[in-house]
Design a protein around this motif. Structure first.
Motif, PDB file in Angstrom:
ATOM      1  N   TRP A   1      58.388 -65.233   7.208  1.00 14.08           N
ATOM      2  CA  TRP A   1      59.127 -64.076   6.758  1.00 14.08           C
ATOM      3  C   TRP A   1      60.616 -64.364   6.884  1.00 14.08           C
ATOM      4  O   TRP A   1      61.135 -64.579   7.965  1.00 14.08           O
ATOM      5  CB  TRP A   1      58.763 -62.876   7.624  1.00 14.08           C
ATOM      6  CG  TRP A   1      59.418 -61.598   7.216  1.00 14.08           C
ATOM      7  CD1 TRP A   1      60.035 -61.316   6.037  1.00 14.08           C
ATOM      8  CD2 TRP A   1      59.496 -60.418   7.999  1.00 14.08           C
ATOM      9  NE1 TRP A   1      60.489 -60.040   6.030  1.00 14.08           N
ATOM     10  CE2 TRP A   1      60.171 -59.460   7.228  1.00 14.08           C
ATOM     11  CE3 TRP A   1      59.053 -60.073   9.264  1.00 14.08           C
ATOM     12  CZ2 TRP A   1      60.431 -58.183   7.691  1.00 14.08           C
ATOM     13  CZ3 TRP A   1      59.305 -58.808   9.718  1.00 14.08           C
ATOM     14  CH2 TRP A   1      59.981 -57.866   8.942  1.00 14.08           C
TER      15      TRP A   1
ATOM     16  N   HIS B   1      56.626 -65.975  11.849  1.00 20.36           N
ATOM     17  CA  HIS B   1      55.842 -64.799  12.203  1.00 20.36           C
ATOM     18  C   HIS B   1      54.774 -65.189  13.222  1.00 20.36           C
ATOM     19  O   HIS B   1      53.937 -66.044  12.969  1.00 20.36           O
ATOM     20  CB  HIS B   1      55.182 -64.230  10.939  1.00 20.36           C
ATOM     21  CG  HIS B   1      54.853 -62.776  11.054  1.00 20.36           C
ATOM     22  ND1 HIS B   1      55.787 -61.785  10.910  1.00 20.36           N
ATOM     23  CD2 HIS B   1      53.689 -62.146  11.326  1.00 20.36           C
ATOM     24  CE1 HIS B   1      55.216 -60.606  11.054  1.00 20.36           C
ATOM     25  NE2 HIS B   1      53.946 -60.801  11.321  1.00 20.36           N
TER      26      HIS B   1
ATOM     27  N   PRO C   1      63.378 -52.691  12.147  1.00 26.27           N
ATOM     28  CA  PRO C   1      61.973 -53.109  12.267  1.00 26.27           C
ATOM     29  C   PRO C   1      61.732 -54.606  12.103  1.00 26.27           C
ATOM     30  O   PRO C   1      60.784 -55.131  12.684  1.00 26.27           O
ATOM     31  CB  PRO C   1      61.275 -52.327  11.146  1.00 26.27           C
ATOM     32  CG  PRO C   1      62.354 -52.025  10.153  1.00 26.27           C
ATOM     33  CD  PRO C   1      63.595 -51.824  10.966  1.00 26.27           C
ATOM     34  N   GLU C   2      62.554 -55.287  11.316  1.00 23.74           N
ATOM     35  CA  GLU C   2      62.288 -56.701  11.074  1.00 23.74           C
ATOM     36  C   GLU C   2      62.738 -57.556  12.256  1.00 23.74           C
ATOM     37  O   GLU C   2      63.586 -57.145  13.062  1.00 23.74           O
ATOM     38  CB  GLU C   2      62.984 -57.178   9.796  1.00 23.74           C
ATOM     39  CG  GLU C   2      64.500 -57.278   9.901  1.00 23.74           C
ATOM     40  CD  GLU C   2      65.203 -55.972   9.640  1.00 23.74           C
ATOM     41  OE1 GLU C   2      66.460 -55.987   9.583  1.00 23.74           O
ATOM     42  OE2 GLU C   2      64.524 -54.930   9.513  1.00 23.74           O
TER      43      GLU C   2
ATOM     44  N   SER D   1      61.416 -59.952  18.252  1.00 28.70           N
ATOM     45  CA  SER D   1      60.251 -60.036  17.369  1.00 28.70           C
ATOM     46  C   SER D   1      60.224 -58.854  16.409  1.00 28.70           C
ATOM     47  O   SER D   1      60.865 -57.825  16.635  1.00 28.70           O
ATOM     48  CB  SER D   1      58.962 -60.078  18.189  1.00 28.70           C
ATOM     49  OG  SER D   1      58.758 -58.834  18.849  1.00 28.70           O
ATOM     50  N   GLY D   2      59.453 -59.009  15.344  1.00 28.38           N
ATOM     51  CA  GLY D   2      59.305 -57.928  14.372  1.00 28.38           C
ATOM     52  C   GLY D   2      58.414 -56.818  14.914  1.00 28.38           C
ATOM     53  O   GLY D   2      57.568 -57.032  15.788  1.00 28.38           O
ATOM     54  N   ALA D   3      58.589 -55.607  14.369  1.00 26.04           N
ATOM     55  CA  ALA D   3      57.802 -54.468  14.835  1.00 26.04           C
ATOM     56  C   ALA D   3      56.319 -54.631  14.513  1.00 26.04           C
ATOM     57  O   ALA D   3      55.469 -54.016  15.162  1.00 26.04           O
ATOM     58  CB  ALA D   3      58.338 -53.183  14.206  1.00 26.04           C
ATOM     59  N   ASP D   4      55.987 -55.464  13.514  1.00 32.05           N
ATOM     60  CA  ASP D   4      54.593 -55.638  13.119  1.00 32.05           C
ATOM     61  C   ASP D   4      53.940 -56.842  13.776  1.00 32.05           C
ATOM     62  O   ASP D   4      52.833 -57.224  13.420  1.00 32.05           O
ATOM     63  CB  ASP D   4      54.488 -55.755  11.599  1.00 32.05           C
ATOM     64  CG  ASP D   4      55.222 -56.975  11.070  1.00 32.05           C
ATOM     65  OD1 ASP D   4      56.108 -57.495  11.783  1.00 32.05           O
ATOM     66  OD2 ASP D   4      54.922 -57.391   9.929  1.00 32.05           O
ATOM     67  N   GLU D   5      54.605 -57.474  14.752  1.00 31.20           N
ATOM     68  CA  GLU D   5      54.032 -58.630  15.432  1.00 31.20           C
ATOM     69  C   GLU D   5      53.383 -58.191  16.738  1.00 31.20           C
ATOM     70  O   GLU D   5      53.980 -57.454  17.521  1.00 31.20           O
ATOM     71  CB  GLU D   5      55.115 -59.671  15.726  1.00 31.20           C
ATOM     72  CG  GLU D   5      55.697 -60.310  14.478  1.00 31.20           C
ATOM     73  CD  GLU D   5      56.713 -61.378  14.839  1.00 31.20           C
ATOM     74  OE1 GLU D   5      56.297 -62.503  15.165  1.00 31.20           O
ATOM     75  OE2 GLU D   5      57.920 -61.082  14.795  1.00 31.20           O
ATOM     76  N   ASP D   6      52.185 -58.653  16.975  1.00 35.57           N
ATOM     77  CA  ASP D   6      51.443 -58.317  18.189  1.00 35.57           C
ATOM     78  C   ASP D   6      51.721 -59.392  19.233  1.00 35.57           C
ATOM     79  O   ASP D   6      50.967 -60.345  19.390  1.00 35.57           O
ATOM     80  CB  ASP D   6      49.949 -58.235  17.878  1.00 35.57           C
ATOM     81  CG  ASP D   6      49.149 -57.754  19.080  1.00 35.57           C
ATOM     82  OD1 ASP D   6      49.775 -57.219  20.009  1.00 35.57           O
ATOM     83  OD2 ASP D   6      47.912 -57.922  19.070  1.00 35.57           O
TER      84      ASP D   6
ATOM     85  N   ARG E   1      57.821 -54.654  21.598  1.00 37.07           N
ATOM     86  CA  ARG E   1      58.383 -55.853  20.991  1.00 37.07           C
ATOM     87  C   ARG E   1      58.926 -56.786  22.068  1.00 37.07           C
ATOM     88  O   ARG E   1      59.264 -56.368  23.176  1.00 37.07           O
ATOM     89  CB  ARG E   1      59.482 -55.465  19.994  1.00 37.07           C
ATOM     90  CG  ARG E   1      58.914 -54.657  18.838  1.00 37.07           C
ATOM     91  CD  ARG E   1      59.992 -54.052  17.989  1.00 37.07           C
ATOM     92  NE  ARG E   1      60.745 -55.055  17.253  1.00 37.07           N
ATOM     93  CZ  ARG E   1      61.665 -54.764  16.344  1.00 37.07           C
ATOM     94  NH1 ARG E   1      61.962 -53.480  16.080  1.00 37.07           N
ATOM     95  NH2 ARG E   1      62.309 -55.718  15.691  1.00 37.07           N
TER      96      ARG E   1
END
Length: 360
Positions: free
Chosen positions: A23, A153, A255-256, A281-286, A293
């Motif tokens: 990303w 990512h 968020p990114e 880290s991105g908000a959508d990364e676990d 985060r």
């Protein structure tokens, strides 16, 4: 080789294809430079941006990725780079000369905000300031603001696994957790003695510090003058002090995934907690069990000073406290959201990577 080999070029191409999945959110130069200028209280932002871009125009930036070269020239990789070669000619007058000389050439050596920005960027990328770093390398480091940067990512380990799988797909056999104990040259090639056994190789690529390579070769100091010289240079180099942070879930950040480069005192050396690099880290990364985060914060540690310290642990602890204070001053939105913290030092790096003394 006769014992089987790997097509290195093919592995590189597959790894480059994996990068397409990274990303990447490039920021316009104006946005980045506006942020920098505002940080240091520069009044005329437009002039600041104009002078910075003047430096960029002195050179073409770093070598491009494979896909960029093919897109620009329409040619395969090697001929594509040859076709671009004339664009590098303006760099010749700067080869072997520090960036500071170029600043003087443009009358910018007294532009404190620009100098701070360049010293910070060069320190985190090329590991030296404008007085030492060669101008073409510095131009390449600066160019990320104009061309954009990428984020792996899931963490940098994803890129390592992509390279490993690409190598395996082309015939390589990977042996992990199998530390090499000795390398011995024989009439048949190199004998590699490792924890899980031995093998014979035509060639060996040793991704080791000079100190570690001397050890596996069984060589005393003085047996390999070139290795000795490299070891001395490494000993004058850097380690890193780290803060690994987990933020509260729902922390109010963009968020990114993004990065912050922070300088507490522009007049002091950019080491030991005065200069920080934070990767969010991105908000959508676990990346954490709590769902928050993660943030990795690093600063340079002069290894000569660390090894000479009477109490190395206390020295590192002082640096890490300075890092916390710097984060609170320059990025309070991060500092206020910290839920968990783990620390690391050159000693940690040595433990997990096997690099002598934790040299980076």
């Amino acid at each position: 080789g006769p014992r089987g080999g790997v097509d290195v070029a093919a592995v590189g191409q597959v790894a480059d294809q994996c990068l397409d999945q990274i990303w990447c959110r490039p920021q316009r130069a104006q946005d980045v430079l506006d942020e920098r200028a505002a940080l240091f209280g520069v009044g005329d932002v437009s002039q600041y941006c104009e002078t910075a871009q003047l430096l960029i125009r002195d050179g073409p930036g770093p070598a491009q990725p494979t896909r960029d070269t093919q897109r620009d020239t329409g040619l395969p990789v090697a001929p594509g780079h040859l076709a671009r070669a004339p664009r590098y000619l303006p760099l010749l007058r700067h080869v072997g000369r520090p960036l500071e000389r170029m600043l003087r050439r443009h009358g910018l050596e007294g532009c404190a905000p620009l100098r701070t920005y360049l010293d910070a960027v060069c320190q985190i990328t090329v590991q030296a300031g404008t007085r030492e770093v060669e101008a073409p390398f510095a131009l390449g480091a600066m160019d990320y603001c104009f061309r954009g940067t990428g984020h792996v990512h899931g963490g940098i380990g994803e890129l390592a696994w992509a390279l490993a799988h690409a190598a395996e797909a082309r015939g390589a056999a990977l042996r992990t957790s199998d530390r090499v104990k000795a390398l011995t040259r024989t009439p048949e090639g190199w004998r590699v003695d490792a924890r899980k056994g031995s093998l014979l190789a035509d060639r060996v690529v040793a991704n080791l510090t000079p100190h570690a390579l001397r050890r596996v070769l069984g060589a005393e100091v003085g047996a390999h003058p070139r290795l000795d010289a490299l070891a001395e240079r490494v000993e004058r180099g850097w380690g890193a002090a780290m803060l690994y942070l987990v933020l509260e879930p729902g922390a109010q950040l963009r968020p990114e995934a993004h990065h912050l480069e922070l300088v507490v005192d522009p007049g002091a050396p950019f080491v030991e907690g005065n200069h920080l690099f934070a990767s969010i880290s991105g908000a959508d990364e676990d990346r954490s069990e709590s769902g928050g985060r993660t943030v990795t914060v690093s600063t340079h540690v002069p290894m000569e000073r660390l090894r000479a310290a009477e109490d190395p642990g206390a020295y590192v602890a002082r640096i890490q406290q300075r890092m916390r204070e710097g984060l609170a001053t320059r990025a309070p939105e991060l500092a206020a959201a910290v839920r968990e913290e783990m620390t690391a030092s050159p000693r940690t790096f040595e433990r997990f990577t096997g690099r002598d003394f934790g040299y980076v």
